[in-house]
Each structure stands twice: as C-alpha cells, then as structure tokens.
Scaffold this active site. Sequence first.
Site, PDB file in Angstrom:
ATOM      1  N   LYS A  49       0.847  -1.204   0.000  1.00 19.74           N
ATOM      2  CA  LYS A  49       0.000   0.000   0.000  1.00 19.74           C
ATOM      3  C   LYS A  49       0.879   1.250   0.000  1.00 19.74           C
ATOM      4  CE  LYS A  49      -3.431   2.953   0.705  1.00 19.74           C
ATOM      5  NZ  LYS A  49      -4.352   3.318  -0.402  1.00 19.74           N
ATOM      6  N   CYS A  99      -2.596  10.023  -6.388  1.00 20.15           N
ATOM      7  CA  CYS A  99      -3.669   9.744  -5.437  1.00 20.15           C
ATOM      8  C   CYS A  99      -4.767  10.793  -5.579  1.00 20.15           C
ATOM      9  CB  CYS A  99      -3.172   9.728  -3.997  1.00 20.15           C
ATOM     10  SG  CYS A  99      -4.569   9.494  -2.869  1.00 20.15           S
TER      11      CYS A  99
HETATM   12  O1  RRO Z   1      -5.969   5.636  -0.625  1.00 21.91           O
HETATM   13  C1  RRO Z   1      -6.650   6.059  -1.572  1.00 21.91           C
HETATM   14  O2  RRO Z   1      -7.690   6.720  -1.428  1.00 21.91           O
HETATM   15  C2  RRO Z   1      -6.245   5.846  -2.971  1.00 21.91           C
HETATM   16  C3  RRO Z   1      -4.978   6.093  -3.445  1.00 21.91           C
HETATM   17 BR1  RRO Z   1      -3.571   6.578  -2.339  1.00 21.91          BR
HETATM   18  C4  RRO Z   1      -4.710   5.962  -4.825  1.00 21.91           C
HETATM   19  O3  RRO Z   1      -3.593   6.186  -5.323  1.00 21.91           O
HETATM   20  N1  RRO Z   1      -5.736   5.598  -5.627  1.00 21.91           N
HETATM   21  C5  RRO Z   1      -6.974   5.363  -5.169  1.00 21.91           C
HETATM   22  O4  RRO Z   1      -7.879   5.040  -5.958  1.00 21.91           O
HETATM   23  N2  RRO Z   1      -7.225   5.485  -3.825  1.00 21.91           N
END
Ligand code: RRO
Length: 312
Positions: free
Chosen positions: A45, A131
Amino acid sequence: MLDLTTTIGNYTFANPLMNASGVNCFDKDELDAMVASASGSMVTKSATVKPRPGNPEPRYADLTLGSINSMGLPNLGIDYYLDYVATYQAAHPADAIFMSIVGTTFDDNIAVAHRIQDSDFAGLTEINLSCPNVPGEPQTAYDPAQTVKILDALFSFFTKPLGVKLPPFFDLAQFDQMAAILNRYPLAFINTMNSIGNGLMIDAETDTALIKPKGGFGGIGGAYAKPIALANVRAFRQRLNSNIRIIGTGGVHTGRDVYELILCGADMVQVGTALHQEGPQIFARLLTELQAEMTRKGYTNLPEFRGALKTL
Ligand code: RRO
C-alpha cells in the site's frame, strides 16, 4: 509449455500479474495472502512517512461495473512496510517485489523516498503521483511543473529502480507533454493507471452519494476503467523510451483483459477492483485464462504479442 516470464530492469518475474497498490496489501495478513497466491509479484500500500487512518467511512463501494473509493491513503507508515519487505526478502531472496510510496506534500514525497534509499530494500519502488483522494490535494501528475520538481529532486539522490504511478490522461497533447517529461529521467517503469479520479455514484433509493468523503467524489476502477487504461498503456508505449517498462492497470477481470493490456504494450499487469471483489485466488484464474487466450492465438510467450495491437 507457455512462457509467461516478464522483466523490468534487471528483475525477472514468473508471470506478469500482481495486485494494484491499495488492494490486498494494507498489512501483513493481506501481503502474506499475496505471497501465497499465483501472482508474479506484489506491491505494498502507498506508504507515507507516518501512519494515516484515511478518510471517514463509508469510503469504498462496489458498483455494477467496478468500484468507487475515497480511502484517503490509510496506511501503516513506511516503517511498517520496510519491516515487512525486509522479512520477505530474507525468506525469498530471488523474488522481487514493489514498494509504493507517496507524500501529501513535496517535502514528504522526498522524505519517504529517502527512507527507501537508506534501507536494505532491494526491489522496485513506485512513487504514487496520482492519489485522487486526499481532501485539498491535487493529483501531482496533472501538474507538469510539480512533476518535474519532484522527479528532479528524487533523481538527485535516489539510485534504486524507480517508477511512477500515473493518473489517467485523456488528451493526446497530455500524453505528448507527460511522455516528454518522463523520457528525461532514468525511470525503470511507469504504472498506468490509477483510478479515474473524482467520479460520483448515487444510491437510487435514497438519492445519496454512495461514499462519504469529499461529498461523494472518488476514484473509479473496474470495467469502467478498462478502455481508458488500454489507451493510456498504448499511448505511453508509443511515446516512451523503450527501456522504460510499463505496468498496465485498469479494468482487469479476465485473462482476455490481461492479454489486451499486453497487446497495448504492458510488461506487467495489475489487478485492483476485481482482486478486491474476488480475493487473491483470482490470480490462478487469470493465469489459466491468459494461457488459454495465448494458445487460441498461437503465442507461446509474452514478447510475441506485446505491443502487437493492430489498427484499421
Ligand atoms: O488511498 C486512496 O484513497 C487511494 C490512493 Br492513495 C490511490 O492512489 N488511488 C486510489 O484510488 N485510492
């Protein structure tokens, strides 16, 4: 026997499949389930310098054709993931994995990359420039100047294999502009693409947004994303230096979807929404289906059809 091996830089993988960061990779239990699966690699993650709880729930919803999420970067912090990969590397010295890192500020992006550089991590690093879900923060790679600033700073000290996770682009001029920037750096790979940022889905009974954060806005994944992912892989393969490998991500639910991303130029293929919905046993199914598709088309290895899309 079909040969499904693929390479990025000096790393060889038994097959091109892995999870998309954010799915099945939050903690040791989820990562161990990835190790036990048929995937060719895995990614952790996206990690920040310090742990983050993420956005309020509900922050994920399954949709008829995919998913919407605004997780808000929940993660256990870079130290947790560095500990995990150190243990993993000791047990599997021949098997390369990926670490995803991210910062919500310029300084944090650099700080978290320093942690990897200064560690014993010997795999590939993916910096998440896309993100969509941190309230108040734009997606870095939609800002060319900020992208250049971060990549300049990173490559001034980072010597391990590095790639970038990109958001989807929609205009050919954007592909030209971003590829010209990326070609200036010794990137090992790009990963295209992240979820389609800031979509909105509504509950038909209650007329309410399906997820809570950001007034219901969130990243769209799954089947909705597939044609856009195919186009992004294809467009970047046509523009990037050949030594920059491409991880194709978006809308993979079947072996045919994997095959098509490779046909557009992908070296590896990540699975997000469908992995969330089906669990890590999806990788065995996808491999069986990919092999069936290759056999149907008369191919015995991935380079034979990688990038071989025909056009009219
Ligand atoms: O954690 C999220 O909300 C998230 C991330 Br970091 C990302 O790069 N892509 C996404 O769809 N959710």
